[in-house]
Every structure is written in structure tokens, then in C-alpha cells.
Scaffold this motif. Sequence first.
Motif, PDB file in Angstrom:
ATOM      1  N   LEU A 176      -2.559   0.702  -4.405  1.00  0.00           N
ATOM      2  CA  LEU A 176      -1.789  -0.377  -4.432  1.00  0.00           C
ATOM      3  C   LEU A 176      -0.780  -0.693  -5.544  1.00  0.00           C
ATOM      4  CD1 LEU A 176      -4.827  -2.940  -3.872  1.00  0.00           C
ATOM      5  CD2 LEU A 176      -3.517  -1.713  -2.125  1.00  0.00           C
ATOM      6  N   SER A 201      -5.010   5.871  -0.595  1.00  0.00           N
ATOM      7  CA  SER A 201      -3.722   5.323  -0.959  1.00  0.00           C
ATOM      8  C   SER A 201      -4.067   4.603  -2.260  1.00  0.00           C
ATOM      9  CB  SER A 201      -3.387   4.400   0.241  1.00  0.00           C
ATOM     10  OG  SER A 201      -4.264   3.245   0.181  1.00  0.00           O
ATOM     11  N   ARG A 209       5.592   3.186   2.372  1.00  0.00           N
ATOM     12  CA  ARG A 209       4.847   2.080   1.957  1.00  0.00           C
ATOM     13  C   ARG A 209       4.213   1.278   2.918  1.00  0.00           C
ATOM     14  NH1 ARG A 209       6.780  -0.243  -4.211  1.00  0.00           N
ATOM     15  NH2 ARG A 209       6.476   1.779  -5.118  1.00  0.00           N
ATOM     16  N   ALA A 265      -4.132  -7.221  -0.155  1.00  0.00           N
ATOM     17  CA  ALA A 265      -3.717  -5.962  -0.116  1.00  0.00           C
ATOM     18  C   ALA A 265      -4.769  -4.916   0.036  1.00  0.00           C
ATOM     19  CB  ALA A 265      -2.785  -5.452  -1.459  1.00  0.00           C
ATOM     20  N   GLN A 266      -5.959  -4.942  -0.888  1.00  0.00           N
ATOM     21  CA  GLN A 266      -7.161  -4.419  -0.873  1.00  0.00           C
ATOM     22  C   GLN A 266      -7.839  -4.558   0.568  1.00  0.00           C
ATOM     23  OE1 GLN A 266      -9.008  -6.184  -4.375  1.00  0.00           O
ATOM     24  NE2 GLN A 266      -8.570  -4.605  -5.413  1.00  0.00           N
ATOM     25  N   ILE A 308       0.803  -1.212   0.068  1.00  0.00           N
ATOM     26  CA  ILE A 308      -0.224   0.129  -0.062  1.00  0.00           C
ATOM     27  C   ILE A 308       0.763   1.338   0.031  1.00  0.00           C
ATOM     28  CG2 ILE A 308      -1.671   1.366   1.280  1.00  0.00           C
ATOM     29  CD1 ILE A 308      -2.500  -1.583   2.735  1.00  0.00           C
ATOM     30  N   GLN A 314      -5.964  -2.352   2.604  1.00  0.00           N
ATOM     31  CA  GLN A 314      -6.098  -0.924   2.525  1.00  0.00           C
ATOM     32  C   GLN A 314      -7.664  -0.440   3.297  1.00  0.00           C
ATOM     33  OE1 GLN A 314      -7.244  -0.331  -1.506  1.00  0.00           O
ATOM     34  NE2 GLN A 314      -5.884   1.885  -1.596  1.00  0.00           N
TER      35      GLN A 314
END
Length: 555
Positions: free
Chosen positions: A167, A165, A143, A153-154, A109, A157
Motif C-alpha cells: 500500500l 503488493s 498501481r 485500500a487493505q 495498491i 488488496q
Amino acid sequence: MYILLCAAIAATLWTPLSASAAVAMDPTIKVGLFYGSSALPGANLLNDVGSGYRLGYYDSSRVFQQLTSTSETAISVVKTQNVYYGTSGGWAGYYDSLTSDIAVGCWHIRLPGSYSSYAQASAAASAYAGGFVAWIDGVWQARVGAYLDKTSAQTAQTALGLSDSTLVGTSSYGVSVVKTGTSQILFQFDSTTGNYCLGIKPGQNDSVKTETIFRGNTYYGGFQYQRVSKGNLTVSNVIGLEDYVQGVIVREMSSSWPLEALKAQAVCARTYAYRNYTASKHSSQGFDICNSTCCQVYSGMGLVTANSSKAVTETYGEYAWYNGSLIEAVYSSHDGGATESAVNVWGSNVAYLIGKVDPYEASVVSKISNYNWTVTYTAQQLTDLLNSKGYVNSGIVDFKVTKTSPTGNAIEITFTDSSGKTWSKIRDACRTFLNLRSINYTVTSSGSAGSGGSYVVDGDGTLSTLDGAYAINGSGQTAQLGSEVYVIDGSGTVSQAQPSGGSSSTGDLVFTITGSGWGHNVGMSQWGAYAMAQQGYTYKDILTFYYTGIEVRKP
């Protein structure tokens, strides 16, 4: 003890190198440690002397440009693809060929905002667990995380409330520095054009001569990590030439050998390395010289002693020269009583690489393992060997040395088959074709080739071979026989023609090769240097004996 065997030697022998004014003292060189098929997905470093690491890159002048530092004493550099911490081939580290609970993923991120320094980016990243600083094409970024896939990752986030932010990953040149044995990224480096690659200097400054453990060996100097083919890491040791020579001579000679022999080896190693460094021998792979016999064997400083270190210090900056240029300082373990001219081994005339009888080596024969050696080949083994290499033959019946050099070394050998056909090998192939230890040998034979039977013609005539034979059909037409001939007997049975009395013509014939020495026989004999040093000769005496017409001096 190792021998310089790289095929590239012959290609560089006649290439003059630099007038003395252009030759530097103790330049910084890059030595390839892991590269090509041995390149690594991850590489661990452990402080031995000194603490912590400086992270940055080496510029075009090989000056280290520091970007940041870490106080961690055990760090790893990994490629920016999914890697897992575990053990493979007996080595703990990060791999993409296994899985474990400790993973460093390639999704991150990126926090919003721009940063003018490492400190600013670090302040932003430190607000989040798993935050780190990245240097991407000279731009500082903050990051968070190292996720194995985009979905993970989502999810992170969203959980962190970082809707503004983005990815991100890295290019195929990117690397991450992690705390060894964890998923914690300490720093990330990416030059998307490949113009720069991560460099690491152990220690927080240069006040201490650092020693760092990598893959079981201890090294002086720094390290460079480059994804040459956008895959695994090419790892190089970035080190001064003098420190490199310290590590080489103890792999080429025992550190307990006489000082003058070690000094001769130091001059050879320094000269040979400098020639290859300036020739950019391995530049396409990201370094100057490698750590194998292709260049010189090198595995760090673990075997360095006070005696070997003294040999390097007392010859500091000295090279071997011929007519104002550095020589190709090739050497081998022992010459068996005579060295050989380069022209008779590699095909090129080199004025300072002239074969000569060696009167010194004989005094230390009792110390040399397998100084004298014997190899035997049966005629059938030679037949099979030649056939396997594309020299189709009807059975080898003779093998001999057909030409020797003025110093008595074999420089041409010839094989003859049962039909009289011959094949010859010259120069260094007299050694390598038969996988022998040197070209200093003779050949004797015992036993007999045997008749191997013969082919019966018209009931009473015979042929020893069908090569060149012709057949006549019922119409009177003739044609040469092929490689496979079949016959029909009185009962109508068809079978491949065989000579009566057997199918082999090699019999019990055996060839015995008796020789001495080990290596290509060109240049300095390392055991000869030992013997000369024992007899009171200096390192300059040793070098000027083995290399004709040279001088030993600083630039």
C-alpha cells in the motif's frame, strides 16, 4: 485596459539588462495563472483545437520530455490528497473542501515487479480495474485504485488477492491526472525532491497549433503543475513569448485600435516581459511572470483578432533598447496631458523615463471615460484618514499641493492640523495615499475649519488646544498634560475636558481635488499612442516620443 502597478517596478528600474547578444528571440516562458492563495486542489483542461494530451515534464532547458499520452479530451490534474468532484465558486472540478460520490483518494495498491517502460507498467496495471501507471522519481510503477483511507485500500488488496503488493501514496509533490468527472486515474507523477513537476502539452504532436480551455479561458501552449508549498497546485502556462504577447496586448488595448498603437503596445509588452523573465521575478513561485497587473494582465487568447495578431507578427522579435540594454517599458492608460520622470514617481533617475508635455492625448479626450475627474474630501475625512494610518492629529485644517514637477504634476502634498503640525507625502504617494487616479491634479478648498471651541482657563483666558499645556498642583509643582485631561466641576462631577463650542475643529471645510489622467504617468500613455497612430505616426514614432533616446530593433 490595465496599468502596470507592481511595487517591484521601482526596484528594477535602474537595473541594466543584458547586452543585445544575450537577448533571445521568442523564448519559452512560464506564466503563472493560479498560484499562492489562488492555487488549486484540481485543475481541468478541455481540448478546443487539437485532441488529447502528452504527459511528461519540462527539463531545465524548457524542452518537453514526453513520458506518455492520452486520447482523452477532458482531463484534470489533482493533488495526491483526497479530493472530490463537485462545484465550488461556480466552477466544476476537484476540491478538498467538499464531498461527493466521485472521489480520488490518496491510497493505492502498488503491484510487485519492476518495469523498464511505460508500456510494461501499463500492461501490468491494465489487468485490474482502476489500474494505472505511475512515474515516481524516474521509476515506472503499476498501481491500482484511489482509496480514501488505508482500511479501504487493505480491503481491496485482500479482495484482489494481492498479498504480495504494498500500500502506497506519494510525496507532498505528487499529482495525478484523471479523466474529468470520474475517479479514474490516467497517470500519476511524483518527484519526491521537487526537482521535476508535471508538464502537459495538448495534442498528440506539434502539427496543430492547439487551443485549450482552462477555467473559462483559451490558451496556446502547454501547462505545468507544481505543488510549490506541498499543498495546492500552482498552474502555469508554458508558452512562447510571441504567443504570450498576442494575449497581453488585447488585455491592455482594444484589438480594434489603430494598428500602429497595437504595434507599440506589442513592443512594450515583449520588452517588459523579457526583462522580468530574465530577472526571475517569480522564480520562487515556480514561474517567470504572473498574469496580473503586477506583471502584465494575461488571460489567454480569447480576445485575439486578425488586427491584434498582425501587430505582433509585424514587430516579431523587436524590443525597446537604451544604450544596448532592454528598457523597463512601463506604461499607463492616459497621462492627463503630461508624463512624469521616474525620479519623481519612484525615486530613481532613469535616462529614458523623462517627463514631457503630451500634445497628442488631448485630441482623443472625448473617447476616454473619466479623463477629467474630481474627488472631494472633507476636513473630517482627512483627519480620520491620517489618524487611521498612524498620523495622529488634532484635526486637519489645510491640505495643498506643495511641490509640482516641471510638467505640472503633483510630487509633494502637505496636510496641516489645527496645532500647526504637518505631514507630507511625495512622489507616487501623492496618488496612492488618497487613492487618486493620477498625480496630475490641483487642490482647492471651500468652507471654514471653524473654531471648534476653546478651553477656558481661569475663567477668562482661553487655549485653542491642550497640546503643550501644563498644570500646577497645590504644591506648586508643574507637569505637562497628557492626551486625556479630566476636570471636576463645582458639584464634584468628573468629566473629560472639552473645548466650549464643540469637540471638532474641522468645521465644514471641504477640499476639492481636480485632475486628469489615470495611472502612474511614467512612460507610454496608451491613449496617447492611440492618438498618435490616428494622426499617422508609426509605432516607432510613438515609442521614441514616450521613451527618450531609445531605439526599437531586434537583438
